[in-house]
Design a protein around this motif. Structure first.
Motif, PDB file in Angstrom:
ATOM      1  N   GLY A 113       0.961  -1.328  -0.017  1.00 21.28           N
ATOM      2  CA  GLY A 113      -0.098   0.138   0.099  1.00 21.28           C
ATOM      3  C   GLY A 113       0.718   1.104   0.124  1.00 21.28           C
ATOM      4  O   GLY A 113       0.291   2.419   0.071  1.00 21.28           O
ATOM      5  N   LYS A 114       2.108   1.174  -0.032  1.00 22.76           N
ATOM      6  CA  LYS A 114       2.902   2.296  -0.130  1.00 22.76           C
ATOM      7  C   LYS A 114       2.599   3.371  -1.324  1.00 22.76           C
ATOM      8  O   LYS A 114       2.478   4.568  -1.003  1.00 22.76           O
ATOM      9  CB  LYS A 114       4.524   2.154  -0.418  1.00 22.76           C
ATOM     10  CG  LYS A 114       4.788   1.270   0.961  1.00 22.76           C
ATOM     11  CD  LYS A 114       6.499   0.996   0.850  1.00 22.76           C
ATOM     12  CE  LYS A 114       6.961  -0.177  -0.540  1.00 22.76           C
ATOM     13  NZ  LYS A 114       6.350  -1.288  -0.102  1.00 22.76           N
ATOM     14  N   THR A 115       2.707   2.868  -2.391  1.00 22.55           N
ATOM     15  CA  THR A 115       2.374   3.821  -3.645  1.00 22.55           C
ATOM     16  C   THR A 115       1.004   4.257  -3.373  1.00 22.55           C
ATOM     17  O   THR A 115       0.668   5.568  -3.809  1.00 22.55           O
ATOM     18  CB  THR A 115       2.589   3.026  -4.915  1.00 22.55           C
ATOM     19  OG1 THR A 115       3.892   2.505  -5.245  1.00 22.55           O
ATOM     20  CG2 THR A 115       2.160   3.781  -6.264  1.00 22.55           C
ATOM     21  N   THR A 116      -0.078   3.393  -3.238  1.00 24.49           N
ATOM     22  CA  THR A 116      -1.514   3.750  -3.167  1.00 24.49           C
ATOM     23  C   THR A 116      -1.519   5.009  -1.953  1.00 24.49           C
ATOM     24  O   THR A 116      -2.201   5.916  -2.530  1.00 24.49           O
ATOM     25  CB  THR A 116      -2.194   2.726  -2.628  1.00 24.49           C
ATOM     26  OG1 THR A 116      -2.143   1.483  -3.315  1.00 24.49           O
ATOM     27  CG2 THR A 116      -3.883   3.213  -2.509  1.00 24.49           C
ATOM     28  N   SER A 137       5.878   3.789  -8.473  1.00 22.15           N
ATOM     29  CA  SER A 137       6.545   3.240  -7.481  1.00 22.15           C
ATOM     30  C   SER A 137       7.902   3.637  -7.385  1.00 22.15           C
ATOM     31  O   SER A 137       8.831   2.997  -6.478  1.00 22.15           O
ATOM     32  CB  SER A 137       6.527   1.667  -7.358  1.00 22.15           C
ATOM     33  OG  SER A 137       6.190   1.081  -6.560  1.00 22.15           O
ATOM     34  N   ASN A 287      -5.697   3.076   4.623  1.00 25.43           N
ATOM     35  CA  ASN A 287      -4.797   3.913   3.711  1.00 25.43           C
ATOM     36  C   ASN A 287      -5.265   5.373   4.022  1.00 25.43           C
ATOM     37  O   ASN A 287      -4.363   6.399   4.122  1.00 25.43           O
ATOM     38  CB  ASN A 287      -4.575   3.684   2.255  1.00 25.43           C
ATOM     39  CG  ASN A 287      -3.985   2.177   1.963  1.00 25.43           C
ATOM     40  OD1 ASN A 287      -3.362   1.754   3.041  1.00 25.43           O
ATOM     41  ND2 ASN A 287      -4.224   1.654   0.950  1.00 25.43           N
ATOM     42  N   ARG A 319      -3.644  -0.732  -9.763  1.00 29.01           N
ATOM     43  CA  ARG A 319      -3.823  -0.699  -8.180  1.00 29.01           C
ATOM     44  C   ARG A 319      -5.498  -0.650  -7.922  1.00 29.01           C
ATOM     45  O   ARG A 319      -5.938   0.561  -8.157  1.00 29.01           O
ATOM     46  CB  ARG A 319      -3.001   0.046  -7.333  1.00 29.01           C
ATOM     47  CG  ARG A 319      -1.646  -0.265  -7.446  1.00 29.01           C
ATOM     48  CD  ARG A 319      -0.622   0.918  -7.049  1.00 29.01           C
ATOM     49  NE  ARG A 319       0.750   0.557  -7.365  1.00 29.01           N
ATOM     50  CZ  ARG A 319       1.545   0.818  -8.204  1.00 29.01           C
ATOM     51  NH1 ARG A 319       0.978   1.664  -9.187  1.00 29.01           N
ATOM     52  NH2 ARG A 319       2.810   0.737  -7.982  1.00 29.01           N
ATOM     53  N   ASP A 334      -5.951  -5.302 -10.519  1.00 30.02           N
ATOM     54  CA  ASP A 334      -4.850  -5.096  -9.286  1.00 30.02           C
ATOM     55  C   ASP A 334      -3.801  -5.949  -9.562  1.00 30.02           C
ATOM     56  O   ASP A 334      -3.172  -6.438  -8.939  1.00 30.02           O
ATOM     57  CB  ASP A 334      -5.546  -5.630  -7.807  1.00 30.02           C
ATOM     58  CG  ASP A 334      -5.015  -5.081  -6.609  1.00 30.02           C
ATOM     59  OD1 ASP A 334      -4.622  -3.590  -6.816  1.00 30.02           O
ATOM     60  OD2 ASP A 334      -4.982  -5.646  -5.773  1.00 30.02           O
ATOM     61  N   ARG A 445       3.420  -8.732 -10.925  1.00 31.19           N
ATOM     62  CA  ARG A 445       3.897  -7.718 -12.090  1.00 31.19           C
ATOM     63  C   ARG A 445       3.827  -8.485 -13.614  1.00 31.19           C
ATOM     64  O   ARG A 445       3.349  -9.674 -13.547  1.00 31.19           O
ATOM     65  CB  ARG A 445       5.192  -7.181 -11.654  1.00 31.19           C
ATOM     66  CG  ARG A 445       5.183  -6.373 -10.585  1.00 31.19           C
ATOM     67  CD  ARG A 445       6.214  -5.649 -10.338  1.00 31.19           C
ATOM     68  NE  ARG A 445       6.450  -5.274  -8.922  1.00 31.19           N
ATOM     69  CZ  ARG A 445       7.067  -4.398  -8.315  1.00 31.19           C
ATOM     70  NH1 ARG A 445       7.952  -3.575  -9.169  1.00 31.19           N
ATOM     71  NH2 ARG A 445       6.970  -4.184  -7.279  1.00 31.19           N
TER      72      ARG A 445
HETATM   73  N1  LIG Z   1      -3.215  -1.095   3.547  1.00 33.15           N
HETATM   74  C1  LIG Z   1      -2.873  -2.222   2.638  1.00 33.15           C
HETATM   75  N2  LIG Z   1      -2.837  -3.255   3.344  1.00 33.15           N
HETATM   76  C2  LIG Z   1      -2.588  -4.381   2.324  1.00 33.15           C
HETATM   77  N3  LIG Z   1      -2.842  -4.459   1.262  1.00 33.15           N
HETATM   78  C3  LIG Z   1      -3.076  -3.122   0.464  1.00 33.15           C
HETATM   79  C4  LIG Z   1      -2.846  -2.192   1.039  1.00 33.15           C
HETATM   80  N4  LIG Z   1      -3.053  -1.012   0.332  1.00 33.15           N
HETATM   81  C5  LIG Z   1      -3.152  -1.740  -1.012  1.00 33.15           C
HETATM   82  N5  LIG Z   1      -2.828  -2.854  -0.830  1.00 33.15           N
HETATM   83  C6  LIG Z   1      -2.752  -4.113  -1.845  1.00 33.15           C
HETATM   84  O1  LIG Z   1      -1.561  -3.721  -2.325  1.00 33.15           O
HETATM   85  C7  LIG Z   1      -1.283  -3.578  -3.885  1.00 33.15           C
HETATM   86  C8  LIG Z   1      -0.264  -2.844  -4.086  1.00 33.15           C
HETATM   87  O2  LIG Z   1      -0.367  -1.446  -3.672  1.00 33.15           O
HETATM   88  P1  LIG Z   1       1.017  -0.538  -3.783  1.00 33.15           P
HETATM   89  O3  LIG Z   1       1.368  -0.619  -5.312  1.00 33.15           O
HETATM   90  O4  LIG Z   1       0.330   0.772  -3.208  1.00 33.15           O
HETATM   91  O5  LIG Z   1       1.843  -1.202  -2.856  1.00 33.15           O
HETATM   92  P2  LIG Z   1       3.422  -0.938  -2.643  1.00 33.15           P
HETATM   93  O6  LIG Z   1       3.741  -1.032  -1.123  1.00 33.15           O
HETATM   94  O7  LIG Z   1       3.730   0.347  -3.202  1.00 33.15           O
HETATM   95  O8  LIG Z   1       3.963  -2.082  -3.528  1.00 33.15           O
HETATM   96  P3  LIG Z   1       5.645  -2.029  -4.090  1.00 33.15           P
HETATM   97  O9  LIG Z   1       6.351  -2.652  -2.853  1.00 33.15           O
HETATM   98  O10 LIG Z   1       5.284  -3.002  -5.254  1.00 33.15           O
HETATM   99  O11 LIG Z   1       5.910  -0.791  -4.355  1.00 33.15           O
HETATM  100  C9  LIG Z   1      -2.556  -2.967  -4.100  1.00 33.15           C
HETATM  101  O12 LIG Z   1      -2.976  -3.177  -5.306  1.00 33.15           O
HETATM  102  C10 LIG Z   1      -3.538  -3.663  -3.126  1.00 33.15           C
HETATM  103  O13 LIG Z   1      -3.989  -4.989  -3.607  1.00 33.15           O
END
Ligand SMILES: Nc1ncnc2c1ncn2[C@@H]1O[C@H](COP(=O)(O)OP(=O)(O)OP(=O)(O)O)[C@@H](O)[C@H]1O
Ligand SMILES: [Mg+2]
Length: 468
Positions: A113-116, A137, A287, A319, A334, A445
């Motif tokens: 969920g970082k990017t989100t 990302s 989030n 996402r 997703d 991916r």
């Molecule tokens: N808070 C959360 N907890 C668990 N899963 C989540 C959460 N927010 C989003 N997701 C899920 O995680 C997926 C990836 O989200 P995101 O790209 O924001 O994560 P990320 O941490 O940036 O990933 P990466 O490590 O690939 O950069 C989303 O498509 C969704 O399915």
């Protein structure tokens, strides 16, 4: 970037000027792709495995670069010579950040969920002042300084995702752009192959709050015990968010509509407000709470936070991107990436959006799980069955434990099939999809994207396909 002379840049990166006028200023952006260079910019030449950026030094200068930051001289090109251009870029980013006293750096990390959440926070801070946040990302030793270098004198907020593949990575990124607000979302099992244990993952993610100054703020997920415990690792103030009773920024009375969008009461020490999200998935409650905690720290009134949360949209692709096809099929794309935790939230979203409808899930391999691989895939399959997904298409032998996990659930009324590749999944979908179906596409991916793209192309006559 802010305007800096070549002398200032050379001093910041401990570099040597060659054929360059120290007084000349860099007024444009810092780029490592010569095609992106614009007049007044600085080109960084990396000597990569496939391409040597120094070969493009001339064209960068022709495009208007005032100098090239690289590891060896190129005749006729004004250069700043350093041993390691990537490290130099990081030092330059730090020099820029240090020269912007009005800039607030917001860092966030977590397993999912970082990017989100970075995109959510940036949409809220943009209501308060000029915000720089990377697209997608861009969270590593290259993306991080590259993004930080985009901050200028009018930038107020820099929102940075800090990814970690090992101990010390987040600490390093915090030296490039020291956060004033650090958000830790969760500690899952992604990259556990490299880390060895969940405790090590927590150790690595916690570096983000260790980097905070005393006047900073740690925003911690109260619902995740490993994150909650990070309060002990920081000198800064702590604000917790979540659904747990001890969270200062809390969601109560969470409900979901037929599109899987949450509404909740946002409870803070200042009062409560109703929030209605336009984003799909219950995980967006967590989030958006994290984003609310950041906005609150930056002085946004509660009523505006609630309005801001309701207006949030998707920024980075693949996402939880829900779209309707003209043939009446709903697709949840997703497919960006997957780990067991994000698979779980996505499957729950599928179950929510698909209540009363037929649900299908195309699930691929989850990378980097190490010894947890078999178990992680099996649990995802089991969860899919327990949630009552009607049709499971498991793609690739490496993902086979998902298939086995699902079929091990005795009273599951659905069906699973193990397919060799994405093309096979597209074929099955083409013959089986009916109006009213809901399909989730998810995996680690690259190739999983093909399935989502095929579903999209077939939905859009303009790209050549007819409705399936
Ligand atoms: N808070 C959360 N907890 C668990 N899963 C989540 C959460 N927010 C989003 N997701 C899920 O995680 C997926 C990836 O989200 P995101 O790209 O924001 O994560 P990320 O941490 O940036 O990933 P990466 O490590 O690939 O950069 C989303 O498509 C969704 O399915
Ligand atoms: Mg990301």
């Amino acid at each position: 970037m802010i305007a800096l002379s070549l002398a200032e840049i050379a001093s910041a990166v401990d570099g040597r000027l060659v054929a360059a006028d120290p007084a000349v200023q860099v007024t444009g952006s810092v780029e490592f792709d010569s095609r992106k260079v614009t007049p007044g910019g600085l080109f960084v030449a990396f000597d990569g495995e496939k391409v040597d950026g120094h070969d493009f030094a001339d064209s960068a200068v022709q495009a208007g670069a005032v100098a090239v930051l690289g590891s060896r001289e190129v005749s006729g090109v004004p250069m700043i010579i350093v041993a390691d251009p990537l490290a130099a870029m990081a030092r330059l980013a730090r020099a820029v950040v240090d020269r912007l006293p009005e800039l607030t750096v917001i860092g966030l990390t977590g397993s999912s969920g970082k990017t989100t959440t970075k995109d959510l926070i940036a949409q809220l801070t943009a209501r308060l002042g000029e915000t720089v946040a990377p697209p997608g990302s861009f969270n590593n030793e290259l993306g991080h300084p590259y993004t930080a270098l985009q901050a200028g004198p009018s930038t107020r907020y820099l929102v940075l995702e800090k990814g970690a593949r090992g101990i010390g990575h987040v600490r390093y990124l915090c030296e490039v752009a020291p956060p004033r607000i650090s958000v830790v979302l969760n500690v899952g099992v992604s990259h556990i192959g490299e880390f060895g244990s969940q405790e090590n993952i927590a150790l690595a993610k916690g570096e983000l709050v260790e980097a905070l100054p005393a006047e900073g703020l740690a925003v911690l997920n109260a619902d995740d015990p490993l994150v909650d415990a990070m309060a002990e690792r920081t000198a800064a103030r702590v604000v917790r968010y979540g659904e747990a009773a001890h969270a200062e920024v809390r969601a109560a009375e969470v409900t979901l509509d037929e599109r899987g969008r949450a509404a909740y009461t946002l409870v803070t020490p200042e009062g409560s407000a109703s929030v209605r999200l336009g984003l799909t998935g219950r995980h967006q409650v967590w989030n958006t709470l994290a984003a609310a905690a950041v906005a609150r720290e930056l002085g946004m009134p509660l009523a505006e936070i609630a309005v801001g949360l309701g207006a949030l949209g998707l920024v980075s692709t693949r996402r939880m991107d829900v779209f309707e096809r003209p043939d009446g099929v709903t697709v949840i794309d997703d497919s960006y990436n997957a780990n067991p935790a994000s698979m779980a939230v996505a499957l729950r979203a599928l179950a929510g959006v698909g209540a009363g409808r037929r649900t299908l899930a195309v699930l691929g391999y989850m990378a980097e799980l190490g010894e947890y691989e078999e178990q992680g895939h099996t649990e995802v399959g089991r969860l899919a069955a327990e949630l009552g997904v009607d049709r499971l298409l498991v793609v690739g032998d490496t993902a086979a434990p998902i298939h086995r996990g699902a079929t091990s659930v005795g009273d599951w009324g659905g069906e699973s099939v193990l397919l060799t590749d994405q093309a096979a999944a597209v074929e099955v979908l083409r013959s089986e999809l009916r109006p009213g179906d809901v399909v989730l596409v998810k995996g680690s991916r690259y190739r999983t994207w093909e399935v989502a793209d095929a579903l999209r192309a077939e939905a859009d006559p303009a790209t050549g396909g007819g409705a399936a």
